[in-house]
Enzyme design. Sequence first.
Site, short mmCIF file in Angstrom:
data_model
loop_
_atom_site.label_atom_id
_atom_site.label_comp_id
_atom_site.label_asym_id
_atom_site.label_seq_id
_atom_site.Cartn_x
_atom_site.Cartn_y
_atom_site.Cartn_z
N TYR A 33 38.84 49.85 63.89
CA TYR A 33 37.88 50.81 64.62
C TYR A 33 38.77 51.45 65.54
CZ TYR A 33 39.00 47.58 68.45
OH TYR A 33 39.51 46.76 69.49
N ARG A 52 46.10 56.83 64.54
CA ARG A 52 46.19 55.55 64.36
C ARG A 52 44.99 55.06 63.42
NH1 ARG A 52 45.69 52.14 69.87
NH2 ARG A 52 43.55 52.94 69.31
N ARG A 100 29.86 39.14 47.89
CA ARG A 100 31.02 38.44 48.65
C ARG A 100 32.10 38.07 47.81
NH1 ARG A 100 32.46 33.30 50.67
NH2 ARG A 100 33.48 33.62 52.60
N LYS A 147 44.36 47.89 63.78
CA LYS A 147 43.24 47.90 64.81
C LYS A 147 42.11 47.31 64.03
CE LYS A 147 41.53 50.39 68.89
NZ LYS A 147 41.70 49.10 69.92
N GLU A 179 50.40 41.26 74.95
CA GLU A 179 49.63 42.23 75.40
C GLU A 179 48.15 41.66 76.16
OE1 GLU A 179 48.03 45.05 72.44
OE2 GLU A 179 48.13 43.33 70.99
N LEU A 203 49.30 46.13 69.68
CA LEU A 203 48.60 47.34 69.40
C LEU A 203 49.40 48.47 69.90
CD1 LEU A 203 46.17 48.46 67.55
CD2 LEU A 203 45.02 49.07 69.88
N1 PDD Z 1 41.28 48.18 72.99
N2 PDD Z 1 45.97 46.40 72.72
C1 PDD Z 1 44.88 45.89 72.22
C2 PDD Z 1 44.94 44.33 71.72
C3 PDD Z 1 43.65 46.79 72.47
O1 PDD Z 1 42.42 46.27 71.89
C4 PDD Z 1 43.59 48.03 72.87
C5 PDD Z 1 42.33 48.96 73.08
C6 PDD Z 1 44.91 48.39 73.38
C7 PDD Z 1 44.97 49.92 73.88
O2 PDD Z 1 44.80 50.77 72.96
P1 PDD Z 1 44.51 52.21 73.46
O3 PDD Z 1 45.27 52.83 74.76
O4 PDD Z 1 44.70 53.00 72.30
O5 PDD Z 1 42.99 51.97 73.75
C8 PDD Z 1 46.07 47.34 73.25
C9 PDD Z 1 40.19 48.91 73.15
C10 PDD Z 1 39.93 49.96 74.14
C11 PDD Z 1 38.88 48.13 72.80
O6 PDD Z 1 39.03 47.15 71.98
O7 PDD Z 1 37.83 48.25 73.42
#
Ligand code: PDD
Length: 283
Positions: A33, A52, A100, A147, A179, A203
């Site tokens: 996503y 990405r 599945r 992601k 993170e 990420l």
């Molecule tokens: N999340 N680390 C993780 C684990 C994340 O899920 C996200 C983003 C980030 C930041 O990445 P970016 O700057 O590209 O948004 C770092 C999104 C916002 C979400 O899951 O809603």
Amino acid sequence: MIRIVYVNGEYVREEEAKVSIFDRGFLFADGVYEVTSVLGGKLIDFEGHFVRLTRSLSELQMVNPITSEDLLKVHRELVQKNSVVEGLVYLQVTRGVADRDFAFPDDISPTVVMFTQEKSMSESPLAQRGMKVISIDDQRWGRCDIKTVQLLYPCMGKMMAVASGADDAWMVHDGKVTEGTSNNAYIVKDDTIITRELSNDILHGITRAAVLRFANEAQMTVEERNFSIEEAKNADEAFITSASTFVMPVVNIDGVDVGTGKPGKIAARLREIYLEETLKTAI
Ligand code: PDD
């Protein structure tokens, strides 16, 4: 107002949107996503999110179902149809529908789903107050750079934070912060911005890349290295970045105030710069 969403090439009312129970996204979390923010009705860092997405898909040997041009068109169409001024566009691509089986099936086409969420982004009470975080063990898998939609542990982390009266959790692996549950983590010590280096453990945030670029341009010092929770508690400031929060100060870690316990100067300045600069390239 009824939300219009996008499912496999069609714009439909949200209650009419359907995905099969055999979709591998549903059965195996076999999907990726992106979340792109919208400010002033425009998309922030669209190209970065597309790059990405392409990488996430290729790391999972999934077919990229859509070109950058077409994806941009759909993003814009959804923003327009739903009159979104501030908020997000959520995009999910799964491997598709098949009976599945753990093995990836051949010749299925990916499922593509997109929807908007309205949200006040630029004015945030949390940016004024600052966030409280708790530290938790990072129990995710070894490819956090992809992601994927397998977000159960981050959801559990968020709930652990909420249960203890905090706003979010910072995850810790081998004694060092990786993170936040859905954001990248930073501390500031003696005017140096410190954030974990890129690897499979985190990420590669699109907001992170932009903020570090703006910090460098503003002659701020940036160090990309690991830090512990202990070091974070003793820092002058802390903050997070993500597409849904931009730059958000962290003022308390595990019950200990960071610096003055108020949002720090550098985080506030970076938030200001980010909002100003990023709007210039919004499309
Ligand atoms: N999340 N680390 C993780 C684990 C994340 O899920 C996200 C983003 C980030 C930041 O990445 P970016 O700057 O590209 O948004 C770092 C999104 C916002 C979400 O899951 O809603």
